[in-house]
Design an enzyme around this catalytic site. Sequence first.
Site, PDB file in Angstrom:
ATOM      1  N   SER A 147      86.880  46.862  71.949  1.00  0.00           N
ATOM      2  CA  SER A 147      85.635  46.922  71.167  1.00  0.00           C
ATOM      3  C   SER A 147      85.144  45.498  70.961  1.00  0.00           C
ATOM      4  O   SER A 147      85.940  44.549  70.998  1.00  0.00           O
ATOM      5  CB  SER A 147      85.930  47.564  69.803  1.00  0.00           C
ATOM      6  N   TYR A 160      91.715  47.606  62.442  1.00  0.00           N
ATOM      7  CA  TYR A 160      91.059  48.016  63.696  1.00  0.00           C
ATOM      8  C   TYR A 160      90.766  46.786  64.549  1.00  0.00           C
ATOM      9  O   TYR A 160      91.072  46.763  65.748  1.00  0.00           O
ATOM     10  CB  TYR A 160      89.771  48.766  63.348  1.00  0.00           C
ATOM     11  N   LYS A 164      92.319  45.892  68.234  1.00  0.00           N
ATOM     12  CA  LYS A 164      91.454  45.794  69.415  1.00  0.00           C
ATOM     13  C   LYS A 164      91.550  44.398  70.046  1.00  0.00           C
ATOM     14  O   LYS A 164      91.407  44.253  71.267  1.00  0.00           O
ATOM     15  CB  LYS A 164      90.009  46.129  69.039  1.00  0.00           C
TER      16      LYS A 164
END
Length: 258
Positions: A147, A160, A164
Amino acid sequence: MIKSKFDLTGKVAIITGASKGIGKAMAQGMAEFGATVVVSSRKQAAVDEVAATFKKEGFKAIGVECHVARAEDREKLVNQTLEKFGRVDILVNNAGTNPYFGPIAKMNMEAYQKTMDVNLNAAMELSNLVYPHMKKQGGGSIIHISSIEGLHASHMMGAYNISKAALIMLGNNQAAEWGVDNIRVNVICPGFVDTKLSAALVQNEQMRDKISRNTALKRIATPEEMAGLAVFLASDAASYCTGATILNDGGLIHAPLF
Ligand SMILES: NC(=O)c1ccc[n+]([C@@H]2O[C@H](COP(=O)([O-])OP(=O)(O)OC[C@H]3O[C@@H](n4cnc5c(N)ncnc54)[C@H](OP(=O)(O)O)[C@@H]3O)[C@@H](O)[C@H]2O)c1
């Protein structure tokens, strides 16, 4: 013919998190280019439905349930693919989660661990499972779906973003180690895509406007807009492409702030 290098006929692709959203669009793209696709997610009924739709379109597909954070499920996914089709050429580590919104200092370790297990550790474990088979076959293509959040910090999604970012470096390291076996490993960093995972952000009018304003193309992506790049990386057209981290973010990172 350069065009024929995009053809995925004869190749077998496993796509995790493919019952909806970006994973489903990538599976469809690969199937349209001739690949046999193994559609996978936590729910057998959901992946069966996607596989049935694909088959109705004339594509080759099966659905296999796999919660990527469970070792026995990962083994089942790879073993069933090999039993049914005898090979695996493409692995897309797409399944992702973001169970916690808030500051890092207040995040419980359970949420942190879940994020790492699904977004990062499963991608490494699944890659390790397909690696010997790709090596024996003479090559393969592994694609990690990271991402743009793996490239910058956030105030609300720390775990998160960390997972990533680490996924990008996992891909880089695998590319360095496995290039000798003709196994290419690349990472795609989507920007904001209209899916269930991003619904809390992109369905909020204020957030949607803010994201669109700060994106060069002035809009949020559809899942289908993520498919072409994955097809390319899976195919022989990308035969010299490995260790790459490719943004598919509508120019979000590069949009000027003023
Ligand atoms: N949407 C965005 O704006 C955006 C931006 C950048 C990156 N990404 C990344 O893109 C990937 C796909 O996200 P998406 O937006 O397409 O999400 P989505 O529409 O919510 O789809 C997520 C998919 O993953 C499956 N899944 C969830 N947890 C799983 C698990 N533990 N094991 C196996 N499958 C699981 C879900 O199916 P079941 O519920 O049936 O298991 C579903 O098929 C993620 O890695 C995400 O981080 C998304």
